[in-house]
Design a protein around this motif. Structure first.
Motif, mmCIF file in Angstrom:
data_model
loop_
_atom_site.group_PDB
_atom_site.id
_atom_site.type_symbol
_atom_site.label_atom_id
_atom_site.label_comp_id
_atom_site.label_asym_id
_atom_site.label_seq_id
_atom_site.Cartn_x
_atom_site.Cartn_y
_atom_site.Cartn_z
ATOM 1 N N GLU A 61 3.468 7.678 -3.546
ATOM 2 C CA GLU A 61 4.109 8.067 -2.286
ATOM 3 C C GLU A 61 4.190 9.585 -2.160
ATOM 4 O O GLU A 61 3.949 10.141 -1.082
ATOM 5 C CB GLU A 61 5.510 7.465 -2.218
ATOM 6 N N PHE A 62 4.523 10.249 -3.269
ATOM 7 C CA PHE A 62 4.597 11.706 -3.243
ATOM 8 C C PHE A 62 3.211 12.314 -3.058
ATOM 9 O O PHE A 62 3.068 13.344 -2.399
ATOM 10 C CB PHE A 62 5.249 12.211 -4.531
ATOM 11 N N ALA A 63 2.203 11.672 -3.641
ATOM 12 C CA ALA A 63 0.839 12.156 -3.454
ATOM 13 C C ALA A 63 0.448 12.092 -1.990
ATOM 14 O O ALA A 63 -0.089 13.065 -1.425
ATOM 15 C CB ALA A 63 -0.129 11.333 -4.303
ATOM 16 N N ASP A 64 0.715 10.965 -1.339
ATOM 17 C CA ASP A 64 0.411 10.840 0.083
ATOM 18 C C ASP A 64 1.125 11.899 0.903
ATOM 19 O O ASP A 64 0.550 12.497 1.818
ATOM 20 C CB ASP A 64 0.812 9.450 0.585
ATOM 21 N N ASN A 65 2.395 12.131 0.591
ATOM 22 C CA ASN A 65 3.163 13.109 1.368
ATOM 23 C C ASN A 65 2.642 14.527 1.142
ATOM 24 O O ASN A 65 2.518 15.314 2.086
ATOM 25 C CB ASN A 65 4.645 13.034 0.982
ATOM 26 N N GLN A 85 -5.241 3.579 -13.865
ATOM 27 C CA GLN A 85 -6.208 2.865 -13.030
ATOM 28 C C GLN A 85 -5.659 2.598 -11.625
ATOM 29 O O GLN A 85 -6.392 2.676 -10.633
ATOM 30 C CB GLN A 85 -6.608 1.542 -13.687
ATOM 31 N N ALA A 86 -4.374 2.284 -11.529
ATOM 32 C CA ALA A 86 -3.791 2.014 -10.217
ATOM 33 C C ALA A 86 -3.874 3.244 -9.319
ATOM 34 O O ALA A 86 -4.219 3.152 -8.135
ATOM 35 C CB ALA A 86 -2.341 1.556 -10.367
ATOM 36 N N ALA A 87 -3.548 4.412 -9.872
ATOM 37 C CA ALA A 87 -3.633 5.645 -9.094
ATOM 38 C C ALA A 87 -5.076 5.949 -8.712
ATOM 39 O O ALA A 87 -5.365 6.362 -7.583
ATOM 40 C CB ALA A 87 -3.034 6.805 -9.892
ATOM 41 N N LEU A 88 -5.999 5.737 -9.646
ATOM 42 C CA LEU A 88 -7.413 5.995 -9.364
ATOM 43 C C LEU A 88 -7.928 5.097 -8.239
ATOM 44 O O LEU A 88 -8.580 5.565 -7.303
ATOM 45 C CB LEU A 88 -8.245 5.780 -10.627
ATOM 46 N N ASP A 89 -7.606 3.800 -8.301
ATOM 47 C CA ASP A 89 -8.092 2.866 -7.286
ATOM 48 C C ASP A 89 -7.506 3.188 -5.912
ATOM 49 O O ASP A 89 -8.224 3.210 -4.905
ATOM 50 C CB ASP A 89 -7.732 1.433 -7.683
ATOM 51 N N TYR A 90 -6.202 3.440 -5.862
ATOM 52 C CA TYR A 90 -5.545 3.701 -4.582
ATOM 53 C C TYR A 90 -6.068 4.994 -3.945
ATOM 54 O O TYR A 90 -6.438 5.019 -2.760
ATOM 55 C CB TYR A 90 -4.034 3.798 -4.781
ATOM 56 N N ALA A 293 6.180 4.608 8.090
ATOM 57 C CA ALA A 293 6.812 3.439 7.472
ATOM 58 C C ALA A 293 5.790 2.324 7.275
ATOM 59 O O ALA A 293 4.794 2.233 7.999
ATOM 60 C CB ALA A 293 7.958 2.943 8.355
ATOM 61 N N GLY A 294 6.048 1.485 6.291
ATOM 62 C CA GLY A 294 5.233 0.293 6.099
ATOM 63 C C GLY A 294 3.997 0.465 5.245
ATOM 64 O O GLY A 294 3.216 -0.479 5.096
ATOM 65 N N ARG A 295 3.793 1.639 4.678
ATOM 66 C CA ARG A 295 2.618 1.837 3.831
ATOM 67 C C ARG A 295 2.805 1.072 2.519
ATOM 68 O O ARG A 295 3.873 1.119 1.919
ATOM 69 C CB ARG A 295 2.395 3.321 3.550
#
Length: 353
Positions: A61-65, A85-90, A293-295
């Motif tokens: 979430e902080f990365a997106d922001n 892996q989760a961060a890499l895929d997203y 919202a909702g991401r």
């Protein structure tokens, strides 16, 4: 047949060398940076400069922001180092071309690949310390390829372009997390926003920073400030940005225009705010939390350690804020004095960034 004394000495020496080499290999980046890193830097860099940040599953979430804030400034030369892996895929799906796994920047972890993904790593845990102390290796890998590198924490939002504000052609440019009136006298320069140029002194500084982390079993910022002494500064071309444009969160939260010099923040950084909710609330209070919202985000495994308060030489302006944090997190008797050593039951004390 038993070996003679001389033979045993040789064997012991060889075993010692082997153990040292194995230990060093766990902490040193590959001497030959990956072709993936070289290719990505060539594609992303502007004016031979790239902005690097670290991302784990719990920080998406902080990365997106943060990315939203730099995108608003038309900044595209950024690279996220995915810790799991989760961060890499997203991130790869959402921001193609801007993400590399940590295994492309370091030799460590290359054999087993990435972990599935763990929750937000809080300062004060071993996992956070280990993650933070790998940062000098990432930055050095970029310098070794001939690029300047800016590191930025993700619990922040950029309001102006640090690349345009920070002096160029120096070994290092920093921000100030202290109370000092004169930034060059700071005893607590921040590690959440740093610029290094590919000079030999800057490369040596990063090597020494990483070694200080290892030797002290420390976190990144205490290790950095133990290294960045007045004697060390005398050997470097450096600059510390003024707190008028790069204030730390305590200064921003307690700002009184009638008593303090005017602020014109070029970023809002939620340092000294502990926990995801507290950081988000701080950024929202300063109108820089911009996520719709909702991401949806991937599910992260629980962090390996609970929060622990630490033995740390708190500065006066940090102490009250730290004590409030400890109370909020249920740490009984959470006094953050100069020699405080407070921890949850069963937890060992670590160092803080």
């Amino acid at each position: 047949m038993l070996a003679g004394t001389g033979d045993m000495a040789v064997v012991c020496a060889l075993l010692t060398i082997g153990l040292l080499q194995t230990t060093m290999a766990r902490h040193l980046m590959s001497e030959q940076p990956s072709s993936a890193l070289a290719d990505r830097l060539a594609a992303l860099a502007k004016d031979k400069t790239v902005i690097v940040t670290q991302v784990s599953c719990g920080y998406l979430e902080f990365a997106d922001n943060w990315i939203t804030s730099v995108d608003a400034l038309d900044i595209s030369n950024w690279l996220a180092v995915a810790q799991d892996q989760a961060a890499l895929d997203y991130l790869s799906a959402r921001y193609p071309g801007h993400v590399l796994p940590v295994t492309d920047l370091m030799s460590t972890g290359a054999e087993g690949g990435l972990e599935a993904g763990i929750d937000l790593l809080e300062w004060g845990t071993t996992a956070f310390s280990e993650m933070a102390c790998t940062r000098p290796l990432y930055l050095q890998a970029v310098l070794n390829l001939g690029y300047s590198v800016i590191y930025s924490d993700l619990d922040a939002a950029w309001l102006r372009d640090f690349q345009k504000l920070a002096p160029k052609r120096l070994d290092v440019v920093l921000v100030d997390d202290s109370e000092a009136e004169e930034e060059r006298r700071s005893d607590n320069t921040g590690t959440g926003l740093m610029r290094f140029n590919p000079t030999e002194k800057a490369k040596a500084l990063l090597r020494d920073w990483h070694q200080m982390c290892q030797d002290d079993e420390s976190n990144a910022q205490p290790a950095w400030n133990k290294l960045f002494t007045p004697e060390k500064r005398d050997t470097l071309a450096f600059h510390i940005m003024t707190k008028e444009i790069y204030p730390h969160s305590v200064l921003l939260a307690q700002y009184n225009p009638s008593k303090q010099r005017a602020l014109s923040p070029a970023w809002v950084h939620a340092n000294f705010q502990v926990g995801k909710e507290r950081k988000q609330e701080f950024l929202k209070q300063h109108s820089v939390w911009k996520l719709e919202a909702g991401r949806e985000y991937p599910t992260c495994a629980p962090a390996p350690e609970a929060f622990s308060a630490l033995a740390y030489p708190w500065q006066p302006f940090e102490r009250l804020a730290a004590e409030a944090v400890l109370e909020d997190m249920g740490v009984a008797g959470g006094h953050a004095g100069a020699d405080a050593s407070v921890a949850l039951p069963g937890m060992s004390n670590r160092h803080r960034s």
